[in-house]
Design a protein around this motif. Structure first.
Motif, PDB file in Angstrom:
ATOM      1  N   ALA A 262     -19.733  17.460  12.564  1.00  0.00           N
ATOM      2  CA  ALA A 262     -19.728  16.191  13.288  1.00  0.00           C
ATOM      3  C   ALA A 262     -20.080  15.078  12.313  1.00  0.00           C
ATOM      4  O   ALA A 262     -20.898  15.263  11.409  1.00  0.00           O
ATOM      5  N   ARG A 263     -19.434  13.940  12.481  1.00  0.00           N
ATOM      6  CA  ARG A 263     -19.664  12.828  11.564  1.00  0.00           C
ATOM      7  C   ARG A 263     -19.633  11.508  12.325  1.00  0.00           C
ATOM      8  O   ARG A 263     -18.814  11.319  13.234  1.00  0.00           O
ATOM      9  N   ALA A 264     -20.522  10.591  11.969  1.00  0.00           N
ATOM     10  CA  ALA A 264     -20.523   9.232  12.502  1.00  0.00           C
ATOM     11  C   ALA A 264     -20.726   8.269  11.336  1.00  0.00           C
ATOM     12  O   ALA A 264     -21.484   8.556  10.404  1.00  0.00           O
ATOM     13  N   LEU A 265     -20.049   7.143  11.384  1.00  0.00           N
ATOM     14  CA  LEU A 265     -20.123   6.151  10.320  1.00  0.00           C
ATOM     15  C   LEU A 265     -20.114   4.766  10.942  1.00  0.00           C
ATOM     16  O   LEU A 265     -19.261   4.463  11.785  1.00  0.00           O
ATOM     17  N   VAL A 266     -21.065   3.935  10.529  1.00  0.00           N
ATOM     18  CA  VAL A 266     -21.156   2.548  10.983  1.00  0.00           C
ATOM     19  C   VAL A 266     -21.211   1.666   9.745  1.00  0.00           C
ATOM     20  O   VAL A 266     -21.986   1.952   8.818  1.00  0.00           O
ATOM     21  N   PHE A 267     -20.412   0.602   9.718  1.00  0.00           N
ATOM     22  CA  PHE A 267     -20.426  -0.252   8.518  1.00  0.00           C
ATOM     23  C   PHE A 267     -20.098  -1.693   8.874  1.00  0.00           C
ATOM     24  O   PHE A 267     -19.512  -1.985   9.912  1.00  0.00           O
ATOM     25  N   ARG A 268     -20.470  -2.595   7.966  1.00  0.00           N
ATOM     26  CA  ARG A 268     -20.157  -4.020   8.068  1.00  0.00           C
ATOM     27  C   ARG A 268     -19.999  -4.580   6.663  1.00  0.00           C
ATOM     28  O   ARG A 268     -20.699  -4.169   5.734  1.00  0.00           O
ATOM     29  N   ASP A 269     -19.093  -5.529   6.524  1.00  0.00           N
ATOM     30  CA  ASP A 269     -18.773  -6.086   5.213  1.00  0.00           C
ATOM     31  C   ASP A 269     -18.449  -7.567   5.381  1.00  0.00           C
ATOM     32  O   ASP A 269     -17.581  -7.932   6.185  1.00  0.00           O
ATOM     33  N   ASN A 270     -19.158  -8.442   4.654  1.00  0.00           N
ATOM     34  CA  ASN A 270     -18.925  -9.879   4.706  1.00  0.00           C
ATOM     35  C   ASN A 270     -18.627 -10.397   3.300  1.00  0.00           C
ATOM     36  O   ASN A 270     -19.323 -10.031   2.343  1.00  0.00           O
ATOM     37  N   ARG A 271     -17.613 -11.253   3.173  1.00  0.00           N
ATOM     38  CA  ARG A 271     -17.240 -11.803   1.875  1.00  0.00           C
ATOM     39  C   ARG A 271     -16.857 -13.274   2.027  1.00  0.00           C
ATOM     40  O   ARG A 271     -16.409 -13.707   3.086  1.00  0.00           O
ATOM     41  N   THR A 272     -17.026 -14.025   0.935  1.00  0.00           N
ATOM     42  CA  THR A 272     -16.558 -15.402   0.849  1.00  0.00           C
ATOM     43  C   THR A 272     -15.674 -15.505  -0.382  1.00  0.00           C
ATOM     44  O   THR A 272     -16.079 -15.091  -1.474  1.00  0.00           O
ATOM     45  N   LEU A 273     -14.477 -16.068  -0.221  1.00  0.00           N
ATOM     46  CA  LEU A 273     -13.504 -16.063  -1.304  1.00  0.00           C
ATOM     47  C   LEU A 273     -13.001 -17.471  -1.608  1.00  0.00           C
ATOM     48  O   LEU A 273     -12.477 -18.147  -0.726  1.00  0.00           O
ATOM     49  N   ARG A 274     -13.220 -17.907  -2.799  1.00  0.00           N
ATOM     50  CA  ARG A 274     -12.626 -19.105  -3.408  1.00  0.00           C
ATOM     51  C   ARG A 274     -13.252 -20.407  -2.937  1.00  0.00           C
ATOM     52  O   ARG A 274     -13.735 -21.191  -3.751  1.00  0.00           O
ATOM     53  N   PHE A 275     -13.264 -20.695  -1.618  1.00  0.00           N
ATOM     54  CA  PHE A 275     -13.765 -21.973  -1.112  1.00  0.00           C
ATOM     55  C   PHE A 275     -14.904 -21.743  -0.118  1.00  0.00           C
ATOM     56  O   PHE A 275     -14.941 -20.728   0.583  1.00  0.00           O
ATOM     57  N   SER A 316      -7.943 -24.866   3.653  1.00  0.00           N
ATOM     58  CA  SER A 316      -6.884 -25.600   2.972  1.00  0.00           C
ATOM     59  C   SER A 316      -7.207 -25.767   1.492  1.00  0.00           C
ATOM     60  O   SER A 316      -8.347 -26.097   1.126  1.00  0.00           O
ATOM     61  N   SER A 317      -6.211 -25.546   0.644  1.00  0.00           N
ATOM     62  CA  SER A 317      -6.415 -25.694  -0.791  1.00  0.00           C
ATOM     63  C   SER A 317      -6.229 -27.131  -1.257  1.00  0.00           C
ATOM     64  O   SER A 317      -6.340 -27.415  -2.452  1.00  0.00           O
ATOM     65  N   THR A 318      -5.956 -28.041  -0.315  1.00  0.00           N
ATOM     66  CA  THR A 318      -5.830 -29.447  -0.673  1.00  0.00           C
ATOM     67  C   THR A 318      -6.930 -30.304  -0.044  1.00  0.00           C
ATOM     68  O   THR A 318      -7.499 -31.182  -0.701  1.00  0.00           O
ATOM     69  N   ARG A 319      -7.281 -30.041   1.217  1.00  0.00           N
ATOM     70  CA  ARG A 319      -8.338 -30.799   1.878  1.00  0.00           C
ATOM     71  C   ARG A 319      -9.645 -30.019   1.983  1.00  0.00           C
ATOM     72  O   ARG A 319     -10.681 -30.572   2.336  1.00  0.00           O
ATOM     73  N   PHE A 320      -9.581 -28.695   1.743  1.00  0.00           N
ATOM     74  CA  PHE A 320     -10.771 -27.840   1.659  1.00  0.00           C
ATOM     75  C   PHE A 320     -11.560 -27.806   2.963  1.00  0.00           C
ATOM     76  O   PHE A 320     -12.791 -27.812   2.978  1.00  0.00           O
ATOM     77  N   VAL A 321     -10.821 -27.759   4.067  1.00  0.00           N
ATOM     78  CA  VAL A 321     -11.421 -27.597   5.389  1.00  0.00           C
ATOM     79  C   VAL A 321     -10.714 -26.438   6.072  1.00  0.00           C
ATOM     80  O   VAL A 321      -9.573 -26.097   5.742  1.00  0.00           O
ATOM     81  N   PRO A 322     -11.344 -25.797   7.054  1.00  0.00           N
ATOM     82  CA  PRO A 322     -10.690 -24.680   7.757  1.00  0.00           C
ATOM     83  C   PRO A 322      -9.430 -25.146   8.471  1.00  0.00           C
ATOM     84  O   PRO A 322      -9.425 -26.179   9.162  1.00  0.00           O
ATOM     85  N   VAL A 323      -8.352 -24.387   8.303  1.00  0.00           N
ATOM     86  CA  VAL A 323      -7.092 -24.689   9.003  1.00  0.00           C
ATOM     87  C   VAL A 323      -6.634 -23.515   9.854  1.00  0.00           C
ATOM     88  O   VAL A 323      -5.693 -23.659  10.640  1.00  0.00           O
ATOM     89  N   LEU A 324      -7.272 -22.361   9.701  1.00  0.00           N
ATOM     90  CA  LEU A 324      -6.921 -21.205  10.522  1.00  0.00           C
ATOM     91  C   LEU A 324      -8.152 -20.325  10.669  1.00  0.00           C
ATOM     92  O   LEU A 324      -8.774 -19.945   9.667  1.00  0.00           O
ATOM     93  N   ASP A 325      -8.509 -20.031  11.903  1.00  0.00           N
ATOM     94  CA  ASP A 325      -9.658 -19.174  12.185  1.00  0.00           C
ATOM     95  C   ASP A 325      -9.171 -17.918  12.892  1.00  0.00           C
ATOM     96  O   ASP A 325      -8.908 -17.934  14.101  1.00  0.00           O
ATOM     97  N   GLN A 326      -8.997 -16.848  12.140  1.00  0.00           N
ATOM     98  CA  GLN A 326      -8.631 -15.546  12.709  1.00  0.00           C
ATOM     99  C   GLN A 326      -9.949 -14.880  13.120  1.00  0.00           C
ATOM    100  O   GLN A 326     -10.509 -14.069  12.391  1.00  0.00           O
ATOM    101  N   TYR A 327     -10.441 -15.267  14.289  1.00  0.00           N
ATOM    102  CA  TYR A 327     -11.836 -15.024  14.612  1.00  0.00           C
ATOM    103  C   TYR A 327     -12.129 -13.604  15.083  1.00  0.00           C
ATOM    104  O   TYR A 327     -13.274 -13.163  15.050  1.00  0.00           O
ATOM    105  N   LYS A 328     -11.134 -12.856  15.530  1.00  0.00           N
ATOM    106  CA  LYS A 328     -11.380 -11.450  15.809  1.00  0.00           C
ATOM    107  C   LYS A 328     -10.063 -10.691  15.873  1.00  0.00           C
ATOM    108  O   LYS A 328      -9.041 -11.214  16.334  1.00  0.00           O
ATOM    109  N   THR A 329     -10.101  -9.475  15.379  1.00  0.00           N
ATOM    110  CA  THR A 329      -8.947  -8.579  15.428  1.00  0.00           C
ATOM    111  C   THR A 329      -9.452  -7.191  15.803  1.00  0.00           C
ATOM    112  O   THR A 329      -9.524  -6.285  14.965  1.00  0.00           O
ATOM    113  N   PRO A 330      -9.852  -6.987  17.040  1.00  0.00           N
ATOM    114  CA  PRO A 330     -10.331  -5.667  17.447  1.00  0.00           C
ATOM    115  C   PRO A 330      -9.200  -4.650  17.416  1.00  0.00           C
ATOM    116  O   PRO A 330      -8.071  -4.933  17.818  1.00  0.00           O
TER     117      PRO A 330
END
Length: 686
Positions: A262-275, A316-330
């Protein structure tokens, strides 16, 4: 407000709690009250608990196979499993960056120069369970601690046995370490010159006739600069990361021939990339049960459930503000297999059975105006993928000759696909329901292995395979500024046909060499195809052809150790009739030449010294061969020596000479891989 550091969605705790409860019950109350090595049933048969699946069949070596021992995994200079696997030339992720500085959804795995998109074309198993994310097809590398593994077996080429529908380019089977390999208590703590830290620990007690293993890992850091100095702006930030995982595994004998795992695995991973604000996060809760019987009628029965989630913010790579929030993908993955090996005589090893997988998931995202920071559109997309496979294989031993062959039939279904858009206030503005796709696919493989002597073996094999498009490829568009890539709900299954021949030499004890030539063709290969300025779409190419040569070497003589691997290939797109003019172009993200060599010295008990030289040839960023990623050569060092009792000092150096590794190049906008990183710390009990 949206918490952009933590993915949201279904809690997914029920299967984990249930898996933990079953695991603890099995370990505590299994009917074997004495130690495994001392136990015997009333008939006098010894009870042997392995924690593994059934043994490899005699025909396994007919295919190009390589084993990575535990020692090689725990000696990786970065402390990450993908770094250890990179010792196998031909192991390839979509990008050159590791799990500190890449988007998780780009960490698919392939073998043999068949790259070009971010989904896995290789099947990754952990104790028999497929590990690819149900929605994206990426591998959660941060959840796979090298310290918790006992060995890795890499088999190149299309698969045909259990879960063979995912083994388009090969299979990477990870096996967890058992209580004997780990010892009762192990721990490690290391830090680098940037103040980043990595910690892991395990507790592996014997319980009755079985054992339990509790493992944990946590690492964090402010990260390195992935943006070149001359491209940084005020919004540029380091690739900050933090991840943790906790696993529980128990193994208990039920009879002298049957064990429960029997096996159970729980994990979480947070990253910040570029901006600043460009945060991604992934989490998972997995559980599985496995029953392995090693009697006359050997069997391997497995069931598993995976609950995953992912979030990502595009800046955004020009205005450096969020333009898309893919807030959950269950996403949810459920599956299982049953394999039987009936007694059919000493000359034959027969395998037959079935397996099933179902992946379902939903992307939820909001588009945001770069000018006003207000929501402009809400989007939702997803569906279900299922695969039911039936397989039969037989190995036939004829003295020095071993023949192996198998056939597999898969019923794959793509269903319930939908893409819906709503206005900022929630009003439905559009909805597309995609047609159901169903297909029967027949694949096969066969090989021959002949031992000319104890030192010389010849092998040859042919195989076919298939891979379903992922839910991500079918339904989820994405943007890596300035390029947008569209999904494609009409994608077809990828299909591979391949051939190979090889030579294995063992001239001396502890000395092995291998040479393999291969020719693979993937029809309907899924790639990100340019269809306009800064616009791509996932499409089925007519085919990708890859021919090449693989070399492997292992030398263990006295205090010296050497492991080397090399791949040279000629991969080209067969683009005749495609929507874009790609014929004879090299697949994106596919180097022609890759090599790795590790020289080690074990001067005394408890000492380890090694140096790894790794070279990755130049490759193209895109399908048009316009942006190139130059070749890179790195040197890594590792040293471990005893301090006192079971304590050891560990020193690691990544990219010692600070080679510039370009991992992304889109019209001159670049990302960089890991710079020189020096680690120091302690290990206990390993």
């Amino acid at each position: 407000m949206v918490d952009r550091n933590l993915p949201r969605g279904r809690a997914a705790s029920t299967p984990v709690v249930g898996g933990l409860a079953i695991a603890l019950f099995a370990a505590t109350f299994a009917p074997a009250p004495v130690r495994a090595e001392e136990a015997a049933d009333v008939a006098g048969e010894a009870i042997l608990v392995t924690g593994k699946g059934l043994k490899d069949t005699p025909g396994t070596p007919a295919y190009s196979t390589q084993i990575l021992a535990r020692d090689a995994l725990v000696s990786a200079s970065s402390g990450r499993i993908e770094d250890g696997l990179s010792a196998i030339a031909g192991f390839q992720q979509f990008r050159r960056s590791d799990s500190r500085s890449s988007n998780p959804s780009a960490q698919g795995v392939t073998l043999r120069a068949l790259g070009g998109n971010a989904s896995s074309r290789a099947l990754i198993l952990l104790d028999g369970v497929p590990m690819a994310d149900p929605f994206f097809g990426y591998i959660p590398f941060t959840a796979l601690s090298p310290d918790a593994l006992g060995s890795v077996r890499i088999t190149r080429g299309g698969g045909s046995g259990p879960f063979g529908a995912g083994a388009l380019s090969g299979t990477i089977a990870l096996e967890s370490a058992d209580a004997d390999q780990l010892g009762l208590v192990t721990a490690s703590l290391l830090g680098d010159q940037r103040g980043e830290s990595e910690a892991s620990a395990s507790f592996a007690p014997r319980l009755g006739g079985g054992f339990a293993v509790l493992t944990g890992r946590w690492d964090r850091g402010k990260g390195f600069w992935t943006t070149p100095a001359d491209q940084r702006v005020d919004a540029s930030v380091r690739a900050k990361y933090e991840s943790w995982s906790v696993g529980l595994r128990t193994v208990a004998p039920l009879t002298p021939d049957i064990e429960l795992q029997a096996r159970a695995l729980v994990f979480r991973d947070n990253r910040t990339l570029r901006f600043a604000g460009a945060d991604s996060a992934s989490e998972g809760q997995d559980a599985s049960l496995r029953l392995v019987g090693r009697g006359a009628w050997a069997f391997d029965a497995l069931a598993y459930v995976q609950m995953r989630n992912f979030s990502n913010v595009v800046v955004s790579s020009t205005r450096f503000v969020p333009v898309l929030d893919q807030y959950k993908t269950p996403a949810t993955g459920i599956g299982g297999k049953l394999e039987l090996r009936p007694p059919v005589g000493e000359a034959h090893t027969l395998r037959l059975g079935l397996d099933a997988r179902r992946a379902s998931g939903t992307m939820n995202e909001t588009a945001i105006s770069a000018m006003t920071s207000k929501v402009t559109e809400r989007r939702k997309a997803g569906g279900d993928n299922t695969d039911l496979g039936f397989f039969l294989e037989d190995d036939w031993r004829l003295g020095a000759l071993t023949l192996t062959g198998g056939v597999r039939a898969d019923r794959s279904i793509i269903a319930n696909g939908t893409y819906a858009t709503r206005s900022a206030d929630g009003t439905l503005t559009g909805r597309t329901d995609y047609a159901r796709q169903a297909d029967w696919g027949l694949t096969a493989r066969g090989g021959a292995l002949v031992a000319l002597s104890d030192a010389v073996k010849l092998r040859a094999a042919a195989y076919s395979g298939l891979r379903q498009p992922t839910l991500n490829e079918l339904y989820r568009p994405f943007t890596v500024f300035p390029v947008t890539t569209l999904a494609n709900a009409e994608l077809r299954n990828e299909r591979l046909v391949g051939y190979e021949a090889g030579l294995d030499l063992t001239p001396l004890e502890g000395v092995r060499f291998s040479l393999t030539g291969f020719d693979n063709r993937v029809r309907h290969a899924i790639a990100n195809v340019t269809i306009g300025t800064n616009l791509r779409q996932r499409q089925n190419l007519p085919a990708i052809d890859a021919q090449g040569v693989e070399l492997g070497a292992h030398v263990a003589r006295g205090v010296l150790r050497f492991d080397g691997s090399l791949l040279w290939n000629e991969a080209r797109v067969d683009g005749r009739g495609a929507s874009a003019d790609l014929d004879r172009m090299r697949p994106a993200q596919t180097p022609r030449f890759v090599a790795s060599g590790t020289l080690g010295v074990v001067p005394a008990q408890g000492w380890k010294l090694s140096a790894t030289l790794r070279h990755v040839g130049a490759q193209y960023e895109d399908d048009q061969e316009t942006d190139i990623l130059p070749a890179a050569t790195t040197l890594d060092l590792f040293a471990e020596f005893p301090l006192a009792a079971r304590a050891k000092i560990v020193l690691r150096a990544e990219n010692l000479f600070d080679e510039t590794i370009i991992t992304r190049n889109q019209g001159g906008s670049m990302d960089l891989g890991a710079p020189r990183t020096l680690w120091a710390g302690l290990r206990w009990g390993m």
